[in-house]
Design an enzyme around this catalytic site. Structure first.
Site, PDB file in Angstrom:
ATOM      1  N   SER A   1       2.885  83.797  45.868  1.00  0.00           N
ATOM      2  CA  SER A   1       3.391  82.565  45.264  1.00  0.00           C
ATOM      3  C   SER A   1       2.239  81.794  44.638  1.00  0.00           C
ATOM      4  O   SER A   1       1.339  81.316  45.341  1.00  0.00           O
ATOM      5  CB  SER A   1       4.077  81.695  46.316  1.00  0.00           C
ATOM      6  OG  SER A   1       4.439  80.450  45.768  1.00  0.00           O
TER       7      SER A   1
ATOM      8  N   HIS B   1       5.545  85.150  42.183  1.00  0.00           N
ATOM      9  CA  HIS B   1       6.592  84.178  42.496  1.00  0.00           C
ATOM     10  C   HIS B   1       6.168  82.810  41.976  1.00  0.00           C
ATOM     11  O   HIS B   1       5.071  82.326  42.270  1.00  0.00           O
ATOM     12  CB  HIS B   1       6.801  84.139  44.014  1.00  0.00           C
ATOM     13  CG  HIS B   1       7.955  83.293  44.447  1.00  0.00           C
ATOM     14  ND1 HIS B   1       9.249  83.755  44.456  1.00  0.00           N
ATOM     15  CD2 HIS B   1       8.003  82.017  44.891  1.00  0.00           C
ATOM     16  CE1 HIS B   1      10.051  82.805  44.899  1.00  0.00           C
ATOM     17  NE2 HIS B   1       9.327  81.733  45.165  1.00  0.00           N
TER      18      HIS B   1
ATOM     19  N   ASP C   1       7.319  78.833  41.790  1.00  0.00           N
ATOM     20  CA  ASP C   1       8.192  77.776  42.305  1.00  0.00           C
ATOM     21  C   ASP C   1       8.255  76.621  41.319  1.00  0.00           C
ATOM     22  O   ASP C   1       7.229  76.047  40.943  1.00  0.00           O
ATOM     23  CB  ASP C   1       7.670  77.267  43.650  1.00  0.00           C
ATOM     24  CG  ASP C   1       7.927  78.241  44.780  1.00  0.00           C
ATOM     25  OD1 ASP C   1       9.053  78.769  44.858  1.00  0.00           O
ATOM     26  OD2 ASP C   1       7.010  78.480  45.585  1.00  0.00           O
TER      27      ASP C   1
ATOM     28  N   MET D   1       9.764  72.867  40.823  1.00  0.00           N
ATOM     29  CA  MET D   1      10.279  71.739  41.602  1.00  0.00           C
ATOM     30  C   MET D   1      10.430  70.512  40.709  1.00  0.00           C
ATOM     31  O   MET D   1       9.549  70.232  39.893  1.00  0.00           O
ATOM     32  CB  MET D   1       9.332  71.412  42.752  1.00  0.00           C
ATOM     33  CG  MET D   1       8.960  72.599  43.612  1.00  0.00           C
ATOM     34  SD  MET D   1       7.841  72.106  44.942  1.00  0.00           S
ATOM     35  CE  MET D   1       7.291  73.707  45.521  1.00  0.00           C
TER      36      MET D   1
ATOM     37  N   HIS E   1      11.739  80.660  40.825  1.00  0.00           N
ATOM     38  CA  HIS E   1      12.616  80.033  41.820  1.00  0.00           C
ATOM     39  C   HIS E   1      12.836  78.577  41.417  1.00  0.00           C
ATOM     40  O   HIS E   1      11.925  77.745  41.497  1.00  0.00           O
ATOM     41  CB  HIS E   1      11.939  80.146  43.199  1.00  0.00           C
ATOM     42  CG  HIS E   1      12.667  79.466  44.295  1.00  0.00           C
ATOM     43  ND1 HIS E   1      12.056  79.145  45.499  1.00  0.00           N
ATOM     44  CD2 HIS E   1      13.962  79.049  44.411  1.00  0.00           C
ATOM     45  CE1 HIS E   1      12.947  78.556  46.286  1.00  0.00           C
ATOM     46  NE2 HIS E   1      14.096  78.485  45.649  1.00  0.00           N
TER      47      HIS E   1
ATOM     48  N   MET F   1      13.969  75.191  42.148  1.00  0.00           N
ATOM     49  CA  MET F   1      14.312  74.206  43.169  1.00  0.00           C
ATOM     50  C   MET F   1      14.572  72.882  42.459  1.00  0.00           C
ATOM     51  O   MET F   1      13.781  71.935  42.533  1.00  0.00           O
ATOM     52  CB  MET F   1      13.179  74.093  44.193  1.00  0.00           C
ATOM     53  CG  MET F   1      13.053  75.319  45.063  1.00  0.00           C
ATOM     54  SD  MET F   1      11.678  75.223  46.244  1.00  0.00           S
ATOM     55  CE  MET F   1      10.333  75.769  45.209  1.00  0.00           C
TER      56      MET F   1
ATOM     57  N   MET G   1      15.244  80.951  52.369  1.00  0.00           N
ATOM     58  CA  MET G   1      14.117  80.062  52.633  1.00  0.00           C
ATOM     59  C   MET G   1      13.870  79.981  54.131  1.00  0.00           C
ATOM     60  O   MET G   1      14.775  79.686  54.911  1.00  0.00           O
ATOM     61  CB  MET G   1      14.404  78.664  52.071  1.00  0.00           C
ATOM     62  CG  MET G   1      14.450  78.580  50.563  1.00  0.00           C
ATOM     63  SD  MET G   1      12.934  79.150  49.763  1.00  0.00           S
ATOM     64  CE  MET G   1      11.726  77.986  50.462  1.00  0.00           C
TER      65      MET G   1
ATOM     66  N   ASP H   1      10.931  83.518  51.886  1.00  0.00           N
ATOM     67  CA  ASP H   1       9.842  82.672  51.410  1.00  0.00           C
ATOM     68  C   ASP H   1       9.660  81.496  52.353  1.00  0.00           C
ATOM     69  O   ASP H   1      10.599  80.737  52.606  1.00  0.00           O
ATOM     70  CB  ASP H   1      10.165  82.166  49.997  1.00  0.00           C
ATOM     71  CG  ASP H   1       9.076  81.277  49.422  1.00  0.00           C
ATOM     72  OD1 ASP H   1       7.975  81.210  50.004  1.00  0.00           O
ATOM     73  OD2 ASP H   1       9.325  80.650  48.371  1.00  0.00           O
TER      74      ASP H   1
END
Length: 234
Positions: free
Chosen positions: A17, A41, A43, A45, A75, A77, A146, A184
């Site tokens: 990540s 990966h 993320d 947000m 991903h 979020m 998660m 994750d």
């Protein structure tokens, strides 16, 4: 045509990540792994669904340019994930995962992802019942469990989520499904064997890899442990 991903029964995919990499030296950090990973990966947000802000589509676009052959696992979020699909798909991601908690019209959102040529993924928080996922399992290529509450790196693993992993593995083995199970949050060399034995196909690790004294050796050791656990879990 939508992309697809698959693994053999003996394989576990390692997904570092980049949230845990130094943002000023991210390319250097990834290249220092010398290819000891299977996908990267990312993320995303928004500061609303999770209490933190992170990257946007420009990072994914730059990663695609820097590593044209690497699988990019994005991903989301974010609230209103449907508003982000086009920009991240066009930036070059391969897998686009949204949260079941953020999409009241989840089936429609996943079909939008597939129509953009990405692997549709769905994610679930530690406190959300795994049964919420079952209606969309026939159309997803990846399920992300998660194992921490999302929003920050470096949190401690929540072991109770492994019951969800075992349930998802059972559903996959007994139903007409073809998804990978990803986990994750708080994954390290200390617990990667446990999560793989429970049924995980893809392991995301951030701090455990990028904050290690030797990220390459840590990723390599994680792969070794995961491969041994996969043999036991079969």
């Amino acid at each position: 045509m939508a992309r697809s991903i698959s693994v053999s029964s003996q394989e576990v995919l390692i997904a570092p990540s980049v949230l845990s990499a130094n943002p000023l030296r991210m390319a250097e950090a990834v290249n220092a792994l010398s290819g000891e990973y299977d996908m990267l990966h990312v993320d995303i947000m928004d500061g609303h669904f999770v209490p933190n802000l992170s990257y946007g589509p420009d990072l994914v676009r730059s990663m695609r340019e820097e590593w044209p052959d690497v699988l990019l696992d994005t991903h989301l979020m974010v609230e209103r994930p449907q508003d982000f699909i086009d920009v991240f798909a066009d930036a070059g991601t391969d897998i686009l995962t949204v949260h079941v908690e953020t999409a009241p019209h989840l089936h429609r959102v996943l079909e939008m992802i597939r129509a953009k040529g990405c692997v549709p993924g769905v994610s679930i928080n530690p406190g959300t019942p795994v049964e919420w996922l079952k209606p969309v399992l026939p159309i997803v290529g990846l399920v992300l469990v998660m194992s921490v509450n999302p929003g920050f790196g470096g949190q401690s693993f929540i072991p109770e989520v492994l019951e969800k992993v075992k349930t998802l593995k059972c559903w996959k083995e007994t139903g007409p499904f073809d998804y990978l199970i990803e986990i994750d949050g708080g994954i390290s060399t200390q617990n990667v064997g446990e999560v793989v034995r429970a049924g995980c196909d893809v392991v995301v690790a951030g701090s455990a890899i990028f904050k290690a004294q030797s990220p390459y050796e840590t990723a390599r050791e994680m792969r070794r442990i995961a491969a041994e656990a996969k043999k036991i879990g079969r």
